[in-house]
Design a protein around this motif. Structure first.
Motif, short mmCIF file in Angstrom:
data_model
loop_
_atom_site.label_atom_id
_atom_site.label_comp_id
_atom_site.label_asym_id
_atom_site.label_seq_id
_atom_site.Cartn_x
_atom_site.Cartn_y
_atom_site.Cartn_z
N ASP A 93 -16.76 -5.60 5.52
CA ASP A 93 -17.54 -6.57 4.76
C ASP A 93 -16.63 -7.73 4.39
O ASP A 93 -15.68 -7.55 3.63
N PRO A 94 -16.89 -8.94 4.93
CA PRO A 94 -15.99 -10.06 4.64
C PRO A 94 -15.75 -10.31 3.16
O PRO A 94 -14.65 -10.64 2.75
N LYS A 95 -16.81 -10.13 2.34
CA LYS A 95 -16.64 -10.36 0.90
C LYS A 95 -15.71 -9.32 0.28
O LYS A 95 -14.84 -9.65 -0.53
N ALA A 96 -15.92 -8.05 0.66
CA ALA A 96 -15.05 -7.00 0.13
C ALA A 96 -13.64 -7.09 0.69
O ALA A 96 -12.67 -6.75 0.04
N ALA A 97 -13.54 -7.58 1.95
CA ALA A 97 -12.22 -7.66 2.60
C ALA A 97 -11.37 -8.79 2.04
O ALA A 97 -10.14 -8.75 2.15
N ALA A 98 -12.04 -9.79 1.45
CA ALA A 98 -11.29 -10.97 0.99
C ALA A 98 -10.19 -10.60 0.01
O ALA A 98 -9.06 -11.10 0.12
N LEU A 99 -10.49 -9.69 -0.93
CA LEU A 99 -9.52 -9.36 -1.96
C LEU A 99 -8.24 -8.73 -1.39
O LEU A 99 -7.15 -9.26 -1.59
N PRO A 100 -8.33 -7.59 -0.64
CA PRO A 100 -7.08 -7.00 -0.14
C PRO A 100 -6.37 -7.87 0.89
O PRO A 100 -5.14 -7.86 0.96
N VAL A 101 -7.14 -8.63 1.70
CA VAL A 101 -6.50 -9.48 2.71
C VAL A 101 -5.72 -10.61 2.03
O VAL A 101 -4.56 -10.87 2.38
N VAL A 102 -6.35 -11.28 1.07
CA VAL A 102 -5.65 -12.35 0.35
C VAL A 102 -4.45 -11.80 -0.40
O VAL A 102 -3.36 -12.39 -0.39
N ALA A 103 -4.64 -10.64 -1.07
CA ALA A 103 -3.53 -10.02 -1.81
C ALA A 103 -2.38 -9.66 -0.88
O ALA A 103 -1.21 -9.90 -1.19
N ALA A 104 -2.71 -9.09 0.30
CA ALA A 104 -1.66 -8.70 1.24
C ALA A 104 -0.95 -9.91 1.81
O ALA A 104 0.29 -9.91 1.96
N LEU A 105 -1.70 -10.97 2.15
CA LEU A 105 -1.08 -12.18 2.69
C LEU A 105 -0.13 -12.82 1.67
O LEU A 105 0.98 -13.21 2.00
N CYS A 106 -0.62 -12.91 0.42
CA CYS A 106 0.25 -13.45 -0.63
C CYS A 106 1.44 -12.54 -0.87
O CYS A 106 2.55 -13.01 -1.16
N GLY A 107 1.21 -11.21 -0.74
CA GLY A 107 2.28 -10.24 -0.93
C GLY A 107 3.29 -10.23 0.19
O GLY A 107 4.32 -9.56 0.08
N MET A 108 3.01 -10.94 1.29
CA MET A 108 4.00 -11.10 2.36
C MET A 108 4.61 -12.51 2.33
O MET A 108 5.80 -12.68 2.61
N ALA A 109 3.78 -13.50 2.00
CA ALA A 109 4.26 -14.88 2.01
C ALA A 109 5.25 -15.14 0.88
O ALA A 109 6.30 -15.79 1.09
N THR A 119 -5.35 0.09 1.31
CA THR A 119 -5.86 -1.03 2.09
C THR A 119 -4.82 -2.14 2.19
O THR A 119 -4.64 -2.75 3.25
N LEU A 120 -4.12 -2.38 1.09
CA LEU A 120 -3.01 -3.35 1.12
C LEU A 120 -2.00 -2.98 2.19
O LEU A 120 -1.56 -3.83 2.97
N ALA A 121 -1.64 -1.69 2.23
CA ALA A 121 -0.63 -1.23 3.18
C ALA A 121 -1.13 -1.37 4.62
O ALA A 121 -0.35 -1.71 5.52
N VAL A 122 -2.44 -1.11 4.86
CA VAL A 122 -2.99 -1.24 6.21
C VAL A 122 -2.91 -2.70 6.67
O VAL A 122 -2.46 -2.99 7.79
N THR A 129 8.97 -8.38 3.46
CA THR A 129 7.52 -8.58 3.50
C THR A 129 6.72 -7.29 3.62
O THR A 129 5.50 -7.29 3.44
N ALA A 130 7.37 -6.16 3.92
CA ALA A 130 6.65 -4.92 4.24
C ALA A 130 6.51 -4.01 3.02
O ALA A 130 7.34 -4.04 2.11
N THR A 131 5.46 -3.20 3.06
CA THR A 131 5.23 -2.17 2.03
C THR A 131 5.23 -0.80 2.71
O THR A 131 4.63 -0.64 3.76
N ASP A 132 5.89 0.18 2.09
CA ASP A 132 5.92 1.54 2.63
C ASP A 132 4.99 2.41 1.80
O ASP A 132 5.34 2.84 0.70
N ILE A 133 3.78 2.67 2.33
CA ILE A 133 2.78 3.40 1.56
C ILE A 133 3.23 4.83 1.29
O ILE A 133 3.01 5.37 0.20
N GLU A 152 -6.00 3.49 11.41
CA GLU A 152 -6.39 3.14 10.04
C GLU A 152 -7.00 1.75 9.99
O GLU A 152 -8.03 1.53 9.33
N LEU A 153 -6.36 0.82 10.69
CA LEU A 153 -6.85 -0.56 10.68
C LEU A 153 -8.23 -0.62 11.34
O LEU A 153 -9.14 -1.28 10.82
#
Length: 468
Positions: free
Chosen positions: A108-124, A176-179, A148-152, A96-97
């Motif tokens: 796409d770095p611009k499109a990836a920014a949202l889920p990556v930032v959300a996931a990082l904040c959602g773990m930190a 995407t968050l879960a990935v 820190t984990a999410t079970d999709i 999946e990843l």
């Protein structure tokens, strides 16, 4: 009647409509995960009932050892489930990843920014909530990674149970968050829960991975080659001291997940994922839950969940930390990229999905076992905290999603509408002139039918007894 006006693309939107191929992929992936999530729920409930009604037989079975001791694999059934079956789960997570990185939102770095930032904040933020709770309460810091984990699969099972028709953009955001979440959970396991390294076994595992990669590069085919090799890599990785699930994700990341030419209907990665995902969602993860979720629940034990700093930190991390972290990360990413939220959605929708991500069942249970290996009693209490926190997050998100269910149902109907019967939802054809010609013909046909009915009605006798 007039045909619909051509669709005009707007500025970049947060949680905007997916492309048609991405929408179809997400729909297929989530169907399997939803079925697996329901099986996961059933397995977890069965484990709890079994442990609390016939605890002796439950503990005896999951403590039963089997496997070749000469290979260092004389493991309990519980360990086979955690180290062996979850390797299949992480293999699928690796595919999946890889797909997200080469063909999905993360390419796409611009499109990836949202889920990556959300996931990082959602773990930190959940980790920070756990640390603060245990700093104040004087508890152990060892469990900081548990919430820190999410079970999709579990999250989608909750969606299936409450019947919420989430639009595809929100479902894709959750997936995407879960990935991304799985990726960082893998890194946490590899870095923080690695015991003393056996460099000979690690070298053998790395050599096996190199051979695996070379075979893929040479287009060598045949499950009878890859399955024994994968088992050997897994066994060596287990004996190296690194958690064996890392072998699964490493092999998943090596698969090619893009089509090289139009003659390929599916890439090798997509084909193998299609074959293995049902095994992961329908067998591996539910069996892990069956042998891990069985904790003895009493009134006193439930009370301890909210009084001990370690367990309270897990509950608050899942319920509060996940929701605040993911929502805050999404809002900040949108604000700094100057992107606007999809017109059909509202920020409470994002908060509801963020709350849903607080269901941290499978990987949280695994990390809980790894974090408190030396204290079986505290391990069971942490598991009870994971179950409690996940249940509260499920109830909270279920209520929030239900409040907007009518809106979601309308959005899903709009996504599925196919008035021209082309096999493609109308919403994806708005910029196609051929679509507007087909719709104009349909509207003209309807208008002609209305005129014919009006003429028939106007030609009847005034007393309604028949034609004039």
């Amino acid at each position: 009647m007039t045909a619909p006006a051509p669709h005009r693309s707007s500025d970049r939107k947060v949680l905007g409509r997916l492309s048609l191929p991405e929408r179809n992929f997400v729909a297929e992936a989530l169907r399997t995960e939803t079925v697996g999530g329901v099986l996961l729920l059933v397995a977890a409930v069965a484990a709890l009932i079994w442990a609390n009604t016939a605890g002796g037989s439950y503990d005896s079975l999951r403590s039963f050892h089997l496997g070749p001791g000469s290979l260092g694999l004389d493991l309990s059934i519980q360990h086979w489930a955690a180290d062996g079956l979850l390797a299949v789960f992480f293999f699928v997570a690796g595919i999946e990843l890889k797909r997200e990185l080469v063909a999905g939102d993360l390419r796409d770095p611009k499109a990836a920014a949202l889920p990556v930032v959300a996931a990082l904040c959602g773990m930190a933020v959940p980790a920070l909530v756990y640390v603060l709770t245990n700093t104040v309460g004087g508890g152990s810091m060892d469990g900081w990674a548990v919430p820190t984990a999410t079970d999709i699969a579990f999250a989608l099972a909750v969606l299936a149970v409450i019947g919420t028709s989430l639009p595809s953009a929100l479902r894709a955001f959750l997936l995407t968050l879960a990935v991304v979440d799985d990726l960082f959970a893998i890194l946490i396991i590899a870095v923080f829960f690695t015991s003393d390294l056996n460099f000979a076994a690690l070298g053998g595992a790395v050599l096996g991975l190199v051979v695996f990669w070379l075979l893929l590069r040479k287009r060598v085919r045949g499950w009878y080659i890859y399955v024994p090799l994968a088992l050997a890599i897994w066994g060596l990785m287990y004996n190296s001291g690194i958690h064996a699930t890392i072998a699964g994700v490493a092999m998943g990341l090596m698969l090619r997940c893009h089509k090289e030419d139009e003659s390929e209907e599916h890439s090798p990665g997509e084909h193998i994922e299609h074959l293995v995902r049902p095994l992961s969602a329908g067998l591996a993860v539910p069996l892990f839950a069956l042998f891990s979720a069985g904790v003895v629940v009493t009134g006193g034990a439930l009370g301890d969940v909210f009084t001990k700093p370690e367990t309270l930190g897990v509950v608050l991390g899942l319920v509060v930390g996940k929701a605040v972290g993911i929502f805050g990360g999404t809002w900040l990413a949108a604000r700094f990229t100057k992107a606007e939220l999809n017109d059909d959605l509202a920020w409470p929708d994002v908060f509801a999905v963020a709350s849903l991500a607080g269901i941290g069942f499978t990987v949280s249970l695994l990390i809980g076992e790894l974090a408190f290996t030396e204290d079986p009693l505290l391990t069971d209490e942490i598991k009870a905290a994971v179950l409690t926190g996940s249940l509260i997050a499920a109830l909270l998100s279920g209520i929030l999603l239900k409040l907007r269910n009518a809106k979601y149902r309308k959005l899903c109907e709009d996504e599925e509408r196919d008035e021209d019967l082309s096999g493609v939802p109308d919403i994806y054809e708005m910029d196609d002139p051929a679509y507007h010609r087909r719709m104009a013909a349909i509207y003209e046909k309807k208008a002609a039918e209305h005129r014919r009915l009006a003429e028939v009605a106007g030609g009847e006798r005034e007393d309604g007894s028949g034609p004039a």
